[in-house]
Design an enzyme around this catalytic site. Sequence first.
Site, PDB file in Angstrom:
ATOM      1  N   LYS A  29       0.823  -1.214   0.000  1.00 40.99           N
ATOM      2  CA  LYS A  29       0.000   0.000   0.000  1.00 40.99           C
ATOM      3  C   LYS A  29       0.856   1.263   0.000  1.00 40.99           C
ATOM      4  CE  LYS A  29      -3.548   2.728   0.263  1.00 40.99           C
ATOM      5  NZ  LYS A  29      -4.458   2.755   1.403  1.00 40.99           N
TER       6      LYS A  29
ATOM      7  N   GLY B  91      -4.033  15.546  -2.037  1.00 45.94           N
ATOM      8  CA  GLY B  91      -4.315  15.745  -0.620  1.00 45.94           C
ATOM      9  C   GLY B  91      -5.046  14.529  -0.093  1.00 45.94           C
TER      10      GLY B  91
ATOM     11  N   CYS C  51      -4.676   9.925   2.826  1.00 50.01           N
ATOM     12  CA  CYS C  51      -3.764   8.813   2.529  1.00 50.01           C
ATOM     13  C   CYS C  51      -2.425   9.271   1.969  1.00 50.01           C
ATOM     14  CB  CYS C  51      -4.428   7.835   1.561  1.00 50.01           C
ATOM     15  SG  CYS C  51      -5.791   6.899   2.283  1.00 50.01           S
TER      16      CYS C  51
ATOM     17  N   LYS D 138       0.059  11.760   4.187  1.00 51.16           N
ATOM     18  CA  LYS D 138       0.587  11.188   5.442  1.00 51.16           C
ATOM     19  C   LYS D 138       1.306   9.874   5.200  1.00 51.16           C
ATOM     20  CE  LYS D 138      -2.721   7.863   6.611  1.00 51.16           C
ATOM     21  NZ  LYS D 138      -2.502   6.491   7.099  1.00 51.16           N
TER      22      LYS D 138
END
Length: 430
Positions: free
Chosen positions: A202, A255, A258, A261
């Site tokens: 991921k 933005g 996910c 950060k």
Amino acid sequence: MRISVFGCGYLGAVHAASMAELGHDVVGVDVDAAKIAALGEGHAPFFEPGLPDLLERGVRSRRLRFSTDPADAADAEVHFLAVGTPQSEESGAADLRYVDAAVEAIAAIVRPGALVAGKSTVPVGTAARLAPILEARGAKLAWNPEFLREGFAIEDTLRPDRLVYGVSDDADAAVLDEVYATAIEAGTPRIVTDYATAELVKVSANAFLATKISFINAMAEISEATGADVTSLADAIGLDARIGRRFLNAGVGFGGGCLPKDIRAFQARADELGVGESLHFLREVDAINLRRRQRVVDVAAELLDGDVAGKRIAVLGLAFKPDSDDVRDSPALDVAARLSALGADVVATDPEAIGPALRRVADLATAPTVEEAARDADLVVLLTEWREYRDLEPERLGAVTRGRRIIDGRNVLQPQAWRNAGWEYRGLGR
């Protein structure tokens, strides 16, 4: 199967409702009593297309219920871990307090032989640290990362483009095969691997997508300096099968909860592992992305004779992307706040995100419609590419504004059509 989902935020609520839609018996668990009450009545606490109908069907069928008591999930065969991993307030690292708390709650009620499947995005090495806690209770741990796109989350859960299992043995993979039997029968690719690889999938995917977006935004900066058109540039290089056109849309940047950060947490984890040099490029990816927001502010000043103070500016869009009400790290909300801080009379609108935006920027002036936001505006700034904004008619909008100036922060409008209608049009990199 009997399934629990610990954490009923965006990921957990969608996953719980989708599992019930597939025929499983599901209980969602969360510490937020108000959220659980709303979900239990079939009401989504956030905007996601199709989710209200899915929740209502699940609750009505009694295959889906919600609780604040972990003990109500004690008989589950599979417990999904779907809590948030926000950025730490002290650093760019992921804050794992919610993951740790959820694992402790599951360990207290889990039955021997049950499988706990982590879906939260966590730093590599987290699963190996948590597995012994569950093994001490006779349970097993797997890591099954999510790949949801806001606005398409239900489709991505029911018909995913791939399934990834990080497991310690094949028996755990067989349990997840039973959970996802419908998707597997439909031919969904399935990768069975170890914990570390599953955790990396991921964050690696998000790092790649963020890099692709920042690359084309860097090309937008070059295009503006040379007179090139970044949209045509993206079309041309996107025809190369090795590159592809998706995520090559220059604009105000990415933005949400996910990508920003996750790339920061990935950098922090690489530093902890002593291989920080491997991801130093992500710092520039982040810097380019944040630079795009200031570029919109600078262009606004250019269009308004060097100063936005006292000028009325209509901001179209507050969510970080269309078909969502998510304003976490939203470029649109950030630009609106920056313009307001410089003394502009900002009036913003969004089909779904006004409420969430006001919870973050309480003094932001908003309007329910484009026409009301744009009335007497000296400048219009399009920052979230909702379809209704992409389909705006230049003449109709010009009938309510004071000045015909527009910044297309997502490069989704047809420049010539707006210029033909007497608008001063500015895209980013066009």
